[in-house]
Design an enzyme around this catalytic site. Structure first.
Site, PDB file in Angstrom:
ATOM      1  N   HIS A   1     -10.379  -2.146  12.089  1.00  0.00           N
ATOM      2  CA  HIS A   1      -9.292  -2.984  11.584  1.00  0.00           C
ATOM      3  C   HIS A   1      -9.053  -4.091  12.606  1.00  0.00           C
ATOM      4  CE1 HIS A   1      -4.882  -2.953   9.909  1.00  0.00           C
ATOM      5  NE2 HIS A   1      -5.624  -3.874   9.338  1.00  0.00           N
TER       6      HIS A   1
ATOM      7  N   SER B   1       0.060  -3.596  11.964  1.00  0.00           N
ATOM      8  CA  SER B   1       0.640  -4.647  11.126  1.00  0.00           C
ATOM      9  C   SER B   1       1.902  -5.223  11.766  1.00  0.00           C
ATOM     10  CB  SER B   1       0.941  -4.111   9.731  1.00  0.00           C
ATOM     11  OG  SER B   1       1.836  -3.038   9.850  1.00  0.00           O
ATOM     12  N   ALA B   2       2.199  -6.455  11.422  1.00  0.00           N
ATOM     13  CA  ALA B   2       3.376  -7.187  11.922  1.00  0.00           C
ATOM     14  C   ALA B   2       3.270  -7.542  13.401  1.00  0.00           C
ATOM     15  CB  ALA B   2       4.667  -6.419  11.639  1.00  0.00           C
ATOM     16  N   CYS B   3       2.031  -7.658  13.910  1.00  0.00           N
ATOM     17  CA  CYS B   3       1.839  -8.079  15.301  1.00  0.00           C
ATOM     18  C   CYS B   3       1.111  -9.413  15.381  1.00  0.00           C
ATOM     19  CB  CYS B   3       1.067  -7.031  16.083  1.00  0.00           C
ATOM     20  SG  CYS B   3       1.989  -5.508  16.342  1.00  0.00           S
ATOM     21  N   GLY B   4       0.941 -10.093  14.256  1.00  0.00           N
ATOM     22  CA  GLY B   4       0.378 -11.443  14.275  1.00  0.00           C
ATOM     23  C   GLY B   4      -1.140 -11.521  14.348  1.00  0.00           C
ATOM     24  N   LYS B   5      -1.820 -10.630  13.612  1.00  0.00           N
ATOM     25  CA  LYS B   5      -3.284 -10.655  13.645  1.00  0.00           C
ATOM     26  C   LYS B   5      -3.831 -11.956  13.047  1.00  0.00           C
ATOM     27  CE  LYS B   5      -6.102  -7.190  12.014  1.00  0.00           C
ATOM     28  NZ  LYS B   5      -5.526  -6.432  10.952  1.00  0.00           N
TER      29      LYS B   5
ATOM     30  N   ASP C   1      -9.020  -9.552   9.516  1.00  0.00           N
ATOM     31  CA  ASP C   1      -8.545  -8.200   9.206  1.00  0.00           C
ATOM     32  C   ASP C   1      -9.543  -7.087   9.524  1.00  0.00           C
ATOM     33  OD1 ASP C   1      -6.449  -6.557   8.215  1.00  0.00           O
ATOM     34  OD2 ASP C   1      -7.435  -6.389   6.275  1.00  0.00           O
TER      35      ASP C   1
ATOM     36  N   ASN D   1      -2.289 -14.787  12.735  1.00  0.00           N
ATOM     37  CA  ASN D   1      -1.936 -15.913  13.618  1.00  0.00           C
ATOM     38  C   ASN D   1      -2.898 -16.003  14.798  1.00  0.00           C
ATOM     39  OD1 ASN D   1       0.204 -16.302  11.936  1.00  0.00           O
ATOM     40  ND2 ASN D   1       1.777 -15.631  13.374  1.00  0.00           N
TER      41      ASN D   1
ATOM     42  N   GLY E   1       0.395 -20.179  20.178  1.00  0.00           N
ATOM     43  CA  GLY E   1      -0.711 -20.909  20.803  1.00  0.00           C
ATOM     44  C   GLY E   1      -0.839 -20.622  22.299  1.00  0.00           C
TER      45      GLY E   1
ATOM     46  N   ARG F   1       0.848  -1.178   0.000  1.00  0.00           N
ATOM     47  CA  ARG F   1       0.000   0.000   0.000  1.00  0.00           C
ATOM     48  C   ARG F   1       0.893   1.241   0.000  1.00  0.00           C
ATOM     49  NH1 ARG F   1      -2.066   0.756   4.477  1.00  0.00           N
ATOM     50  NH2 ARG F   1      -1.501  -1.217   5.436  1.00  0.00           N
TER      51      ARG F   1
ATOM     52  N   ASN G   1      -0.761 -17.973  23.739  1.00  0.00           N
ATOM     53  CA  ASN G   1      -1.596 -16.799  24.004  1.00  0.00           C
ATOM     54  C   ASN G   1      -2.990 -17.207  24.474  1.00  0.00           C
ATOM     55  OD1 ASN G   1       0.524 -15.178  23.286  1.00  0.00           O
ATOM     56  ND2 ASN G   1      -0.143 -14.933  21.152  1.00  0.00           N
TER      57      ASN G   1
ATOM     58  N   ARG H   1       2.090 -12.261  -0.685  1.00  0.00           N
ATOM     59  CA  ARG H   1       0.772 -12.542  -0.110  1.00  0.00           C
ATOM     60  C   ARG H   1       0.133 -13.813  -0.663  1.00  0.00           C
ATOM     61  NH1 ARG H   1      -1.401  -8.711   3.840  1.00  0.00           N
ATOM     62  NH2 ARG H   1       0.296  -7.217   3.952  1.00  0.00           N
TER      63      ARG H   1
ATOM     64  N   TYR I   1      -1.727  -3.458  -6.696  1.00  0.00           N
ATOM     65  CA  TYR I   1      -1.493  -4.147  -5.428  1.00  0.00           C
ATOM     66  C   TYR I   1      -2.734  -4.185  -4.535  1.00  0.00           C
ATOM     67  CZ  TYR I   1      -0.176  -5.171  -0.712  1.00  0.00           C
ATOM     68  OH  TYR I   1      -0.165  -5.721   0.536  1.00  0.00           O
ATOM     69  N   GLY I   2      -2.901  -5.278  -3.850  1.00  0.00           N
ATOM     70  CA  GLY I   2      -3.995  -5.543  -2.898  1.00  0.00           C
ATOM     71  C   GLY I   2      -4.743  -4.333  -2.376  1.00  0.00           C
TER      72      GLY I   2
ATOM     73  N   ARG J   1       3.364  -4.220  19.514  1.00  0.00           N
ATOM     74  CA  ARG J   1       4.669  -4.857  19.692  1.00  0.00           C
ATOM     75  C   ARG J   1       5.512  -3.898  20.520  1.00  0.00           C
ATOM     76  NH1 ARG J   1       8.111  -8.329  16.703  1.00  0.00           N
ATOM     77  NH2 ARG J   1       6.345  -8.935  15.414  1.00  0.00           N
TER      78      ARG J   1
ATOM     79  N   LYS K   1      -9.426  -2.341   2.023  1.00  0.00           N
ATOM     80  CA  LYS K   1      -9.136  -1.198   2.885  1.00  0.00           C
ATOM     81  C   LYS K   1      -9.935   0.043   2.449  1.00  0.00           C
ATOM     82  CE  LYS K   1      -6.469  -3.447   5.516  1.00  0.00           C
ATOM     83  NZ  LYS K   1      -5.455  -4.196   5.745  1.00  0.00           N
TER      84      LYS K   1
HETATM   85  O1  SAT Z   1      -2.853  -4.488   0.978  1.00  0.00           O
HETATM   86  S1  SAT Z   1      -3.645  -4.615   2.178  1.00  0.00           S
HETATM   87  O2  SAT Z   1      -3.934  -3.290   2.696  1.00  0.00           O
HETATM   88  O3  SAT Z   1      -4.862  -5.299   1.910  1.00  0.00           O
HETATM   89  C1  SAT Z   1      -2.765  -5.456   3.331  1.00  0.00           C
HETATM   90  C2  SAT Z   1      -1.987  -4.540   4.157  1.00  0.00           C
HETATM   91  O4  SAT Z   1      -1.084  -3.872   3.645  1.00  0.00           O
HETATM   92  O5  SAT Z   1      -2.284  -4.468   5.356  1.00  0.00           O
HETATM   93 MN    MN Z   2      -4.886  -5.142   7.685  1.00  0.00          MN
END
Ligand code: SAT
Ligand code: MN
Length: 621
Positions: A255, A277-281, A306, A283, A532, A98, A534, A407, A226-227, A438, A235
């Site tokens: 979110h 992001s990068a906190c394991g949502k 998400d 997971n 796990g 993004r 957690n 992804r 991109y996504g 984090r 989003k």
């Molecule tokens: O590209 S997305 O926004 O769907 C995923 C992300 O970057 O969090």
């Molecule tokens: Mn997201």
């Protein structure tokens, strides 16, 4: 908004089962909604596509699009014995994430968007983008992609129509949303749908704009495939536009992941959680209860990983939630049978892999590989940019086979632990909201807010340390209110007031918690095992929601004593647990000072409740 009764006010238009290329003259015969028809005609006049493709959302259609994509180079078919229905896609190397600096909220005045968004005047945005869209689909096909966000028939479900020149986006939307004829049924003759116009243009970052027009329920995205920039249901619609609509209409777009914990006695507790992001949502949404809990009969099932849309049910006065999406768009690197077995199972079939490494098998077919995948590292593969990759090259240059933000796009139906209510239009009642970040120092593993307003403050001041996954310095605390900083589609002041006001309609409001799985000791080692395990923290949260667990009052919130969290079978001692929970006055002071920047940034746009909460916290200390 009252619950359960699916929207029955709509007039049903004729069911469309056609899929494929149509001519301009055919369009009116296919599109029975006059508002949609008029808008599509206008977009065709502007973009001037050579061909039109009408999507009905069937499995056969998706298959034929995959086959077409294999011919035109959009997709590479993967080994169908190993990975049935799976395809590989490589994006332009300048288009892999993004682009927040190219993302705009476009309104007549900048006060509507506030200090946390990029603003462009709507007039200027329309003019600038009209110039870019003019003739941009010459020689291309415009795909007409109707979709629904949310379970069909839900009072909160929203219809969108995306017009795009990307086959990749079209197929991805068929996985991520309820796409096709269902959308026309849900829409009926209404004018209420999000107008999503998308072109990859020439994928030039200098001509890339992700523009939202909340007042017009419109999204114009140009120059990216991109996504989050291009799958406009995600989003753009389900967070930015939806957060704006939610404020108008009295509901919330957040979110947040959504999960269900079922106790051995069969009691179900639904939990929503917001992590930056990068906190394991993903997971956490797919958590597998460890041995003892599984043996006792605990189950975790996923509703979403998400986004959650939430509203107050008039009758019960409880907060209810749906996941507006129908698929997962998850980060691949680091995913394996230890970190997230359910994600691994989810991407075994009918999945698009974007920007991972591509391995040629002895029979000439293809497999995928990424850093952190189970099993052997391949001798060689083609990296996400199409270059040769070997372990030796990686050692010498640090090159990654898979892009760190590569992804998988998989239907949620693939998830072995999909919750039985994931498709329920009535949604599920939310008992707990968790905020987490984090934080290597100074923030305890778990505590509970004193009440809703205090919980809003915890969400507002949510901070997380940057990781190598994002550009910029690593280990710096970035404030990310409710993990929504890039996604609040209007003024954050009004967003925070909206959070406060939502409480009014609730008779019994969710309890709000704060977690930190990432606290480290003085040697830089994680104090808590995470993943796990957690479940042990989640169990306390669930018990607190049902009045069944003890907590002590501390200046920052309610906290479990060491004996209140089950540590049996872990190498964590009570003493270590106390360390994980302890906050010294110095650490608290540092945290309050650390929040100062956020308060200054929003000065003048801050609801008084946030200022009072901060004062109360200081007073308690
Ligand atoms: O590209 S997305 O926004 O769907 C995923 C992300 O970057 O969090
Ligand atoms: Mn997201």
């Amino acid at each position: 908004m009252s619950m359960a009764a699916p929207a029955e006010k709509k007039t049903m238009t004729a069911t469309n089962t056609f899929s494929g290329y149509i001519t301009r003259n055919d369009l009116a015969g296919h599109c029975k909604n006059p508002h949609a028809l008029a808008w599509i005609e206008k977009c065709i006049d502007l973009c001037k596509p050579d061909k039109l493709f009408w999507c009905n959302g069937s499995a056969a259609e998706r298959q034929s699009l995959f086959e077409q994509g294999c011919k035109d180079g959009t997709f590479i078919k993967l080994n169908q014995q190993k990975l049935p229905g799976c395809y590989f896609h490589r994006s332009n190397s300048n288009d892999v994430a993004r682009t927040e600096h190219l993302t705009f909220i476009c309104t007549p005045s900048d006060d509507l968007v506030g200090p946390t968004n990029n603003w462009m005047s709507d007039k200027e945005a329309y003019a600038r983008l009209r110039g870019l869209y003019d003739g941009c689909m010459k020689g291309r096909t415009m795909f007409i992609v109707p979709f629904v966000m949310g379970p069909i028939g839900s009072p909160l479900a929203k219809v969108g129509i995306e017009l795009t020149d990307s086959l990749y986006v079209t197929v991805s939307m068929s996985i991520m949303t309820r796409m096709g004829d269902v959308a026309w049924k849900q829409l009926g003759d209404d004018d209420e749908f999000t107008r999503c116009l998308h072109s990859v243009g020439d994928v030039n970052p200098d001509r890339r704009y992700i523009c939202h027009f909340p007042l017009d329920n419109t999204i114009w995205s140009f120059g990216s495939g991109y996504g989050g920039n291009a799958l406009l249901g995600k989003k753009c619609l389900a967070l930015r536009i939806a957060s704006y609509l939610g404020r108008q209409q009295g509901w919330m777009a957040e979110h947040m992941l959504l999960l269900c914990a079922t106790s051995p006695k069969g009691q179900k507790t639904y939990v929503a959680a917001a992590f930056p992001s990068a906190c394991g949502k993903t997971n956490f949404a797919m958590l597998i209860p460890p041995g003892k809990y599984a043996d006792q009969g605990w189950k975790i099932t996923t509703l979403g990983d998400d986004i959650a849309w939430m509203w107050v049910d008039k009758e019960s006065g409880r907060l209810r939630a749906i996941n507006p999406e129908a698929g997962y768009f998850g980060v691949v690197p680091g995913t394996n049978y230890t970190s997230n077995p359910n994600a691994m199972e989810s991407m075994k079939k009918d999945t698009i892999y974007t920007n991972v490494g591509l391995v040629t098998l002895p029979d000439g077919t293809y497999d995928v590989w990424w850093e952190g995948k189970d099993g052997e590292v391949p001798q060689r593969c083609t990296d996400w940019q199409g270059r040769e990759w070997t372990p030796q090259i990686a050692k010498e240059t640090g090159a990654k086979a898979a892009h760190p933000n590569s992804r998988f796009t998989a239907p949620m139906a693939n998830n072995p632990v999909l919750d039985e209510s994931a498709d329920d239009p009535a949604g599920v009642p939310v008992s707990a909201i968790i905020f987490g970040g984090r934080r290597s120092k100074g923030v305890p593993l778990i505590y509970q807010a004193f009440n809703w307003m205090h919980g809003v403050y915890l969400g507002f001041t949510l901070g997380s340390e940057t990781t190598a996954a994002a550009t910029g310095a690593v280990g710096v605390v970035r404030r990310d209110p409710m993990a929504m900083l890039p996604f609040i589609g209007y003024n954050i002041r009004d967003y925070l007031v909206h959070w406060s006001r939502m409480r009014k309609g609730m008779k019994d409001c969710p309890r709000i918690f704060h977690v930190n799985w990432f606290r480290k000791d003085e040697n830089g080692k994680f104090l808590w095992p995470g993943f796990g395990e957690n479940m042990r923290v989640l169990k306390w949260i669930i018990d607190r929601c049902h009045g069944g667990a003890y907590a002590v009052e501390t200046p920052i919130g309610w906290m479990p004593r060491p004996g209140d969290i089950d540590l049996e079978g872990l190498s964590v001692t009570r003493e270590q647990f106390e360390k994980m929970q302890a906050v010294t006055p110095e650490e608290m002071k540092a945290e309050i000072i650390g929040q100062e920047e956020l308060f200054l940034k929003l000065a003048g746009d801050l609801p008084k409740e946030m200022i009072f909460q901060r004062e109360l916290l200081i007073a308690r200390l």
